[in-house]
Design an enzyme around this catalytic site. Structure first.
Site, mmCIF file in Angstrom:
data_model
loop_
_atom_site.group_PDB
_atom_site.id
_atom_site.type_symbol
_atom_site.label_atom_id
_atom_site.label_comp_id
_atom_site.label_asym_id
_atom_site.label_seq_id
_atom_site.Cartn_x
_atom_site.Cartn_y
_atom_site.Cartn_z
ATOM 1 N N ARG A 1 8.821 6.128 0.964
ATOM 2 C CA ARG A 1 7.931 7.278 0.785
ATOM 3 C C ARG A 1 8.333 8.392 1.723
ATOM 4 N NH1 ARG A 1 2.045 4.389 -0.002
ATOM 5 N NH2 ARG A 1 2.769 3.167 -1.769
ATOM 6 N N ARG B 1 -3.612 2.398 13.212
ATOM 7 C CA ARG B 1 -4.826 1.867 12.599
ATOM 8 C C ARG B 1 -5.470 0.853 13.542
ATOM 9 N NH1 ARG B 1 -3.913 4.042 7.707
ATOM 10 N NH2 ARG B 1 -2.091 3.514 6.449
ATOM 11 N N ASP C 1 -1.841 5.942 -7.911
ATOM 12 C CA ASP C 1 -1.069 5.096 -8.847
ATOM 13 C C ASP C 1 -1.900 3.968 -9.461
ATOM 14 O OD1 ASP C 1 -1.212 3.873 -6.319
ATOM 15 O OD2 ASP C 1 0.601 2.710 -6.663
ATOM 16 N N THR D 1 5.878 -0.257 3.965
ATOM 17 C CA THR D 1 4.957 -1.265 3.428
ATOM 18 C C THR D 1 5.088 -1.367 1.911
ATOM 19 O OG1 THR D 1 3.422 -0.551 5.167
ATOM 20 C CG2 THR D 1 2.552 -2.048 3.513
ATOM 21 N N ASP E 1 -3.683 1.416 -8.190
ATOM 22 C CA ASP E 1 -3.783 0.041 -7.700
ATOM 23 C C ASP E 1 -4.925 -0.170 -6.716
ATOM 24 O OD1 ASP E 1 -2.538 1.418 -5.673
ATOM 25 O OD2 ASP E 1 -0.825 0.058 -5.480
ATOM 26 N N ARG E 2 -5.517 0.908 -6.205
ATOM 27 C CA ARG E 2 -6.647 0.741 -5.271
ATOM 28 C C ARG E 2 -7.975 0.963 -5.990
ATOM 29 N NH1 ARG E 2 -5.264 3.122 0.647
ATOM 30 N NH2 ARG E 2 -3.149 2.309 0.758
ATOM 31 N N SER F 1 1.514 6.569 -4.086
ATOM 32 C CA SER F 1 0.170 6.004 -4.094
ATOM 33 C C SER F 1 -0.926 7.013 -3.777
ATOM 34 C CB SER F 1 0.130 4.829 -3.124
ATOM 35 O OG SER F 1 -1.083 4.158 -3.229
ATOM 36 N N HIS F 2 -1.624 6.796 -2.668
ATOM 37 C CA HIS F 2 -2.788 7.617 -2.331
ATOM 38 C C HIS F 2 -2.397 8.865 -1.538
ATOM 39 C CE1 HIS F 2 -1.674 4.964 0.834
ATOM 40 N NE2 HIS F 2 -2.252 5.761 1.700
ATOM 41 N N GLU G 1 -6.882 -6.738 0.163
ATOM 42 C CA GLU G 1 -6.614 -6.062 1.427
ATOM 43 C C GLU G 1 -7.798 -5.158 1.750
ATOM 44 O OE1 GLU G 1 -2.311 -5.161 2.420
ATOM 45 O OE2 GLU G 1 -2.476 -4.457 0.363
ATOM 46 N N GLU G 2 -7.999 -4.944 3.038
ATOM 47 C CA GLU G 2 -9.096 -4.083 3.459
ATOM 48 C C GLU G 2 -8.911 -2.637 3.006
ATOM 49 O OE1 GLU G 2 -8.112 -1.557 5.691
ATOM 50 O OE2 GLU G 2 -6.122 -2.476 5.604
ATOM 51 N N SER G 3 -7.681 -2.293 2.645
ATOM 52 C CA SER G 3 -7.329 -0.914 2.302
ATOM 53 C C SER G 3 -7.641 -0.614 0.835
ATOM 54 C CB SER G 3 -5.856 -0.683 2.597
ATOM 55 O OG SER G 3 -5.082 -1.682 1.957
ATOM 56 N N LYS H 1 -1.777 -5.057 -6.743
ATOM 57 C CA LYS H 1 -3.222 -4.885 -6.703
ATOM 58 C C LYS H 1 -3.600 -4.006 -7.885
ATOM 59 C CE LYS H 1 -2.938 -1.429 -2.957
ATOM 60 N NZ LYS H 1 -1.560 -1.528 -2.462
ATOM 61 N N LYS I 1 9.846 2.567 -5.570
ATOM 62 C CA LYS I 1 10.009 1.178 -5.159
ATOM 63 C C LYS I 1 10.503 0.331 -6.317
ATOM 64 C CE LYS I 1 5.342 -0.492 -5.918
ATOM 65 N NZ LYS I 1 4.306 -1.378 -5.452
ATOM 66 N N THR J 1 0.270 -7.273 6.114
ATOM 67 C CA THR J 1 -0.159 -6.163 5.266
ATOM 68 C C THR J 1 0.899 -5.836 4.207
ATOM 69 O OG1 THR J 1 -1.468 -5.244 7.051
ATOM 70 C CG2 THR J 1 -0.772 -3.718 5.346
ATOM 71 N N ASP K 1 -6.898 5.145 -6.966
ATOM 72 C CA ASP K 1 -6.001 6.044 -6.235
ATOM 73 C C ASP K 1 -4.908 6.639 -7.121
ATOM 74 O OD1 ASP K 1 -4.487 3.743 -6.553
ATOM 75 O OD2 ASP K 1 -3.459 3.962 -4.639
#
Ligand code: VG1
Ligand code: CO
Length: 568
Positions: free
Chosen positions: A29, A521, A304, A25, A306-307, A120-121, A388-390, A401, A133, A369, A302
């Site tokens: 990773r 999920r 990195d 995604t 972005d969340r 990320s997280h 996004e919901e995440s 994000k 990435k 997603t 998070d």
């Protein structure tokens, strides 16, 4: 500028392809130990460079979230970029750049692209995860066309190119030269903070902090946003010292899991709910158990940066609702006072924002997603705001994000509206109705079992329409595919969705960011127009749909699990 020359010689290194370098995604990773295999990182970087048509003389942006292996990877990539013929690399001080800041720097300095090092997280440290990435000229994650090409090249890669040279000093802001390539070490916060100041009403937010009737906590979770939050919230906006918690970035995130949700951001949740049990979504306020009032506003970001997670006093704002509230209040922020061109959300994200878009009479797009699907829509000027919901929200100010951006947007709204977070949500639901929403994650499921569950669901998709489950009748069911309205590219297999006639939905997807087994999920949503029913507990309000989802997937019987690993 005076550049310090680092002596170097070019070397061609023979290698063999790895067969597991397919980006998910959000980039590649893997466990740190996988990246530590000889040539593993180098192969992937060479595949990226080979996929770029011509990088000779161009500018590359480079940085990461500071997790373990970041420093090593940065040096390797600098030496490979010099071998590939890049003209200049802008690298964050000590190798640090948050994901949104990297996107900002790529755009501001008109770079050719950027490499971001992050998982990320996901947890970090020698036993944790690492990731890499590529982002393109627009500052956004490379679209599937490019990630597919990179993957194809990893499959037959036979050699990579690197210069032998001593490490480039990254702990000073002095520039260096690696052969013909200039390396400029940049302040990771400056460009980003300047941009935030141009978008939001800093004087109004400064006044909010000065008023003494408002307090906030921001949990940086020992990840990359610490220095950004210290500078923006405490220095520029005058929030009291101590507003930022866990603000020192650590290579292993202090052994934590830098995922800003109610489970992992426990320090913040503890502070904001003040001794109360969690999963408070939709519960009312009241006096605390120990008599101390929690802060008015809480937020976390998070690994990195972005969340984001948004909390009020003993109140959780779902990311889907946060997106809808920002859309409805966008004009309150100076950078958005002319309104939004349109909005976009990932398919599993709740449809709360769709209702706002309808009221505003603007376009609303549903994408697969992953942030890479928003880039074309933003580049074409079709959408301003995405989510996004995440726990991901962002806008066309960058092409990622952006955690702190969302926090500042909320602060701007709070500074203007002068209301508690909970009241803002209640009013929002009263006007638009409430989309109850939850996601159940089953982590580290045996991959074969997970694939089997998805295959069986896939097969049942054609037969569900018209069937009734309890009070709900299925309106449609499919395996989501997306045709990009700008370039016509098609992405299939993006998740199984079941839509009911009353607007409720169930979605099943396999995660594309995990590094162990499979993560399944299940996303569940139901619409409720009646304000008298808006204060129910979310899990309770969605209980029948959760039951249907469990029944259709057979997840509990097939995995032997009695409950999800994480509920958000
Ligand atoms: C998850 C989220 C997705 C997000 C992606 C990257 O992907 O669900 O919405 O874009 O992580 O976010 P998946 O495939 O595991 O569901 V981040 O902050 O990890 O870069
Ligand atoms: Co992230």
């Amino acid at each position: 500028m005076i550049y310090k020359d680092v002596k170097m010689t070019l070397r061609t290194v023979p290698t063999k392809p790895f067969d597991d370098q397919k980006p998910g995604t959000s980039g590649l990773r893997k466990k740190v130990s996988v990246f530590q295999q000889p040539h593993y990182l180098e192969n992937f970087v060479q595949a990226i460079f080979n996929a770029l048509e011509n990088c000779k003389g161009k500018t590359l942006v480079l940085g990461g979230d500071g997790r373990f292996y970041n420093r090593h990877a940065i040096q390797v990539i600098l030496k490979m970029a010099a071998a590939a013929g890049f003209g200049k690399v802008l690298v964050g001080h000590n190798g640090i750049l948050s994901t949104p800041a990297a996107s900002c720097v790529i755009r501001k300095h008109s770079a050719f692209g950027g490499i971001i090092l992050s998982a990320s997280h996901n947890p970090g440290g020698p036993g944790g995860d690492f990731g890499i990435k590529y982002n393109t000229t627009n500052g956004g994650p490379a679209p599937e066309k490019i990630t597919d090409d990179i993957y194809a090249r990893t499959r037959y890669l036979q050699r990579y190119y690197i210069v032998d040279a001593s490490d480039v000093p990254l702990d000073t802001l002095d520039p260096t030269r690696l052969g013909d390539m200039r390396v400029e070490v940049i302040d990771p916060v400056y460009d980003y903070a300047e941009m935030m100041e141009s978008l939001f009403d800093f004087p109004a937010i400064r006044q909010l902090f000065a008023s003494n009737t408002f307090s906030m906590r921001f949990d940086a979770m020992h990840a990359v946003t610490g220095p950004y939050a210290h500078d923006i919230l405490e220095n520029r906006l005058g929030a009291p010292v101590g507003t930022v918690m866990n603000g020192i970035p650590l290579e292993d995130f202090g052994d934590g899991h830098p995922d800003p949700n109610l489970t992992y951001a426990h320090d913040l949740v503890e502070t904001m709910f003040n001794g109360r049990s969690q999963h408070p979504a939709s519960r009312g306020t009241g006096t605390s158990m120990c008599g101390v009032q929690p802060p008015d506003f809480g937020a976390a970001s998070d690994g990195d940066g972005d969340r984001n997670m948004i909390l009020g006093k003993r109140f959780f704002v779902t990311p889907s609702d946060s997106l809808a509230v920002i859309a409805a209040n966008a004009r309150l922020a100076p950078g958005y006072h002319r309104g939004l061109a349109g909005v976009a959300r990932s398919m599993p994200t709740s449809m709360a924002v769709d209702r706002v878009a309808q009221a505003l009479n603007i376009g609303c797009y549903e994408t697969p997603t992953g942030w890479k699907f928003f880039g074309n829509l933003m580049d074409a000027g079709r959408v301003t705001l995405c989510g996004e919901e995440s726990f991901g929200t962002g806008s066309s100010h960058v092409r990622e994000k952006d955690g702190l951006w969302a926090v500042l947007f909320w602060l701007n709204i709070l500074a203007v509206r002068q209301q508690p977070v909970e009241d803002i949500l209640r009013e929002h639901w009263a006007k638009y109705g409430r989309n109850f929403y939850t996601r159940h994650d089953y982590e580290n499921v045996d991959s074969t079992i997970a694939k089997d569950i998805m295959a069986q669901l896939h097969n049942s998709m054609a037969t569900l329409a018209g069937k009734t489950f309890g009070m709900r009748r299925v309106a449609y069911s499919d395996d989501f595919s997306y045709t990009d309205p700008i370039d016509g590219s098609v992405s299939t297999g993006q998740g199984m969705r079941i839509g009911f006639e009353d607007g409720a939905r169930i979605v099943f997807r396999l995660s594309g960011t995990g590094t162990e087994g499979a993560t399944l999920r299940i996303y569940v949503e139901a619409y409720e127009a009646d304000p008298a029913k808006h204060m129910q507990d979310t899990q309770h309000a969605l209980a029948d749909l959760i039951g249907i989802a469990n029944q259709l997937s057979g997840i509990r019987e097939k995995t032997g699990r009695t409950e999800p690993t994480v509920i958000t």
